[in-house]
Design an enzyme around this catalytic site. Structure first.
Site, mmCIF file in Angstrom:
data_model
loop_
_atom_site.group_PDB
_atom_site.id
_atom_site.type_symbol
_atom_site.label_atom_id
_atom_site.label_comp_id
_atom_site.label_asym_id
_atom_site.label_seq_id
_atom_site.Cartn_x
_atom_site.Cartn_y
_atom_site.Cartn_z
ATOM 1 N N MET A 33 -3.474 2.170 -4.329
ATOM 2 C CA MET A 33 -2.224 2.337 -3.580
ATOM 3 C C MET A 33 -1.117 2.962 -4.413
ATOM 4 S SD MET A 33 -2.320 2.195 -0.450
ATOM 5 C CE MET A 33 -0.586 2.558 -0.163
ATOM 6 N N ASP A 34 -1.282 3.047 -5.714
ATOM 7 C CA ASP A 34 -0.326 3.851 -6.476
ATOM 8 C C ASP A 34 -0.550 5.326 -6.156
ATOM 9 O OD1 ASP A 34 0.674 1.554 -7.510
ATOM 10 O OD2 ASP A 34 0.109 1.948 -9.580
#
Lengths: 425, 414
Positions: free
Chosen positions: A189-190
């Protein structure tokens, strides 16, 4: 720190990109934020990264952590940092000093967007929340990216990739039955949060370009992640069928759309695997012919319903067949037959031995002022008229102070020297 | 689709999307922000209309939840590209569009005379052959238009593109894992939208469109993190580990199962003095101080500014104190439900995350308070969907239900 006479190795960029003329005042770090402005920089925006000289830019922990570039160590040698900041400019501002705050106001006034991924509230404490930014430049685009967003009961909660993945349901949805969550083996999710942040910045800039109106985009990484479950969320809200139920998750199988066999099987060698996806009955027929094994003729396998009803047995048979064959051999055989299949490629294989990625230009060697030539990722896109480019590696701490404070903001060499001497930059 | 409500950032943009699971998310992202996305379906409808699950489990092309999710805010027309009349309809539609998004099999559109070269072309004479020099054409392929187009799915892209190598379990006799949710398909659409927006910005001053290619294989390669950076910089391979980062070295577990059976990602255990103090205080508030065997070490931890967890070998006491912090979290996990532990730890400043299922995330009070779950009207029935991936203060995200097959066929007569 770079010496006062230093000039960045390649600047300005040789070719104007799609975003030429856009200037970003960039407080982002790590991957979730820095990964967004990296894409914009490589598409031609002038991204000016702001770092704290007192802490040597270490708010971004990736600056000085492994993997290091070759034998180099220290705050200029973080390989991840170098990757996420290639193509950007870097300046230092000690915002404890009012003169640095004045410089920041000048930079905001000269910028199109301000971007950051601090915890909620940090920019306000610095005196540069959205209202303050808007007072400096009424049409500024401000995009913040934090785990839980700027308001709500968890606004003070802290997050990084794996936490956003856990809370959003992504971790839960990745794994095999009767085992703990496997999740994503990295800060997925980064990356993905960065993609959404890049979209948000550009959509807001596009709107401003056409209407003159700026705005604040509050991006909560967990919410961006919560949009990524496809039909699973609706299966609950429409059919009352939760994802938390017996037999699930089983993300190597495919429940939607239903396919079987669909999975990852062991191959000959150490930790070698092949992925196979039989999309429909035609794929099954082609696979059966390619394998030429008597067991594939079983009538139970002819239709999807039969393959699903006996999926475990079918998976065992396929595994027995793949176990003594090479992963490339299996994948090539099936692809030639028209069935989706691929080896699980190791990093060494997909980067150094897969001409498809190197020919695309995915691995780019760029000059870095302190650690020399380094390899970074490119972009998985091509633009026929304004293709992306990476002119240089990540900036060293304060590497572009003279260009930005001098040429962009119009301060004299004498003033800049005084600011350096006083620890303002 | 224009509907009641405020201005959106992409109002006035028209995008023609050739329906495909490989580009549907891209069209949705644009449509929910105001673009008029016209999804072109073949006779009989998009393949996505056949994917289970269905609303009420009744197989119905208008009830496929895949279709509902990925096609919000779009308009639908049915066009048979293989017929002369359909090709003419498509040409006319594209002539009104700012952008096309497609993921057709390589060569198909060219053979029909309906490809970028025939309908767009930024350097073409604007008056020649009905081309639209402002047109932006986004082509999602396996790995570019000049490369083979093998049969592929989300699974095979993630396998050969890198993500699968990093996902799975400590025990390497268990297969590596495909992360769920068709993220291999999503990545290409996400890059498509970012790049399309950049091309739109460029068109604002150049007046010219262009061809954008997105490689699904390269997009997966660009979404692998440490597996890539360790190899690029040090020629070291990472190894997958249960529920945490794949790294060259084996690291400590970061997931703990709580008293209610649910899991928590513990993040980094306490390292700083105030964190140890807050943890000890919370243990006492829970009435567990006497029972907790680690309180003496927690008290020692209060004396640390920050334990250097990268060099615990050099500080045996620090290692013991750090271990006590982690053991205390595990001690609490054996006694508390995952939600209580999550909120409790976060409230004292310790970053951690409950492992929610998708429906549990949607129901959580934080996201409800922020308005993340939204209700979308389906002809009188409200259906709850995951909402905005980002909150725009002036031009908010807004979605309407996916279109019925050919619901906007009248568009072709315009």
């Amino acid at each position: 720190m770079i010496g006062p006479d230093h000039r960045p190795p390649v600047w300005p960029k040789p070719e104007p990109g799609a975003l030429a003329g856009i200037r970003i005042c960039d407080f982002t770090g790590q991957l979730a934020g820095a990964g967004a402005t990296k894409i914009l920089a490589q598409l031609g925006a002038e991204v000016i990264r702001i770092e704290d000289p007192v802490r040597q830019g270490r708010w971004d922990i990736l600056r000085g952590t492994q993997p290091f570039v070759g034998e180099h160590r220290g705050i200029e040698a973080g390989g991840s940092f170098n990757n996420h900041n290639a193509g950007k400019l870097g300046i230092t501002l000690n915002l404890r000093d009012d003169r640095a705050k004045d410089l920041l106001r000048e930079l905001v006034a000269a910028s199109d967007a301000v971007t950051e991924n601090f915890a909620a509230g940090v920019m306000e404490r610095l005196g540069f929340g959205y209202e303050a930014l808007r007072a400096i430049k009424p049409d500024i685009v401000y995009v913040s990216n934090c785990g839980f967003g700027a308001d709500g009961p968890y606004a003070s909660f802290r997050s990084w990739g794996p936490i956003a993945q856990a809370v959003s349901g992504l971790t839960f949805q990745s794994g095999l039955p009767d085992l703990p969550p496997a999740g994503w083996g990295y800060s997925f999710m980064d990356h993905t949060g960065a993609y959404y942040m890049a979209m948000a910045i550009l959509m807001a800039l596009y709107h401003r370009r056409r209407t003159g109106e700026g705005q604040w985009v509050d991006l909560a990484c967990v919410e961006a992640a919560g949009t990524l479950h496809g039909a699973a969320s609706l299966d609950f809200t429409v059919n009352d069928r939760p994802a938390r139920r017996d037999g699930l998750p089983n993300s190597n199988r495919c429940q939607s759309p239903a396919m079987a066999p669909h999975g990852i099987w062991v191959c000959d060698g150490d930790d070698q695997w092949v992925a196979i996806a039989v999309r429909n009955d035609g794929d099954w027929e082609r696979l059966a012919e390619a394998l030429g094994e008597p067991w594939t003729a079983d009538e139970r396998w002819v239709r999807l319903a039969g393959r699903l009803a006996h999926e475990g047995e079918l998976e065992r048979l396929i595994g027995e067949w793949t176990a003594h064959r090479g992963k490339h051999e299996v994948a090539e055989l099936l692809v030639a037959a028209g069935v989706p299949a691929a080896p699980v490629l190791r990093p060494s294989e997909r980067i150094d031995s897969d001409p498809r990625t190197s020919d695309w230009g995915m691995w780019v060697t760029v000059p870095h002022s302190e650690v020399g030539d380094t390899r970074v990722e490119g972009l998985p896109v091509r633009l026929s008229e304004t293709d992306w480019a990476i002119g240089r590696a990540a900036p060293c701490l304060g590497e572009d102070n003279r260009y930005v404070l001098g040429e962009v903001l119009g301060h004299s060499d004498t003033e800049i020297a005084q600011l350096e001497a006083d620890g303002v930059i | 689709m224009t509907s009641a409500g405020g201005v959106r950032p992409l109002d006035g943009l028209r995008v023609v999307e050739l329906t495909s699971q490989r580009c549907a998310l891209g069209g949705k992202l644009l449509a929910d922000m105001g673009a008029d996305v016209i999804v072109v379906e073949p006779p009989g409808g998009s393949q996505m209309r056949t994917y289970e699950p269905f609303a009420g489990d009744r197989p119905d092309p208008e009830g496929a939840l895949w279709w509902w999710h990925y096609n919000t805010s779009k308009r639908s027309v049915v066009v048979d590209l293989d017929s002369a009349a359909g090709a003419a309809d498509f040409r006319r539609l594209v002539s009104t569009a700012d952008a096309v998004i497609e993921a057709e099999p390589l060569g198909r559109l060219d053979a029909l005379g309906l490809d970028w070269d025939q309908l767009g072309g930024a350097t073409a004479d604007p008056d020649a052959g009905g081309r639209n020099r402002r047109l932006i054409w986004v082509s999602i392929t396996h790995n570019g238009r000049d490369r083979p187009d093998p049969p592929a799915t989300d699974l095979t892209v993630l396998a050969e593109g890198g993500p699968v190598w990093s996902c799975g379990y400590d025990d390497h006799t268990i297969p590596p894992v495909r992360g769920g949710g068709n993220q291999g398909l999503h990545m290409a659409s996400q890059y498509a939208v970012v790049t399309l927006m950049a091309a739109l910005m460029w068109r604002e001053h150049s007046g010219r469109g262009q061809l954008i290619e997105v490689s699904m294989l390269a997009a997966a390669n660009a979404t692998c993190e440490f597996a890539t950076y360790f190899w690029l910089n040090q020629q070291i391979e990472v190894q997958r580990q249960t529920g945490r980062h794949a790294l060259p070295q084996i690291t400590d577990a970061t997931q703990v199962q709580c008293a209610d059976g649910r899991w928590l990602n513990t993040g980094v255990p306490p390292r700083r003095g105030p964190e140890f103090a807050a943890l000890a205080k919370w243990v006492a508030e829970l009435g567990l101080f006497e029972e907790c065997p680690y309180t003496e070490l927690l008290a020692l931890g209060e004396g640390y500014e920050q334990i250097d967890i990268l060099h615990l070998d050099a500080d045996p006491l620090g290692a013991e104190v750090f271990g006590a912090g982690r053991d205390t979290v595990n001690f609490l996990a054996a006694r508390l439900g995952a939600h209580e532990l999550f909120v409790g730890l976060q409230s004292i400043g310790l970053a951690c995350g409950i492992v929610y299922s998708p429906e549990e995330m949607l129901a959580d009070e934080h996201f409800v308070t922020r308005g993340f779950p939204v209700e979308i009207d389906h002809d009188g029935t409200a259906v709850t969907y995951p909402g905005a991936p980002y909150k725009f203060s002036a031009t908010p995200w807004r979605a309407t239900r996916a279109p019925r097959l050919g619901e906007h066929q009248d568009l072709l007569a315009e």
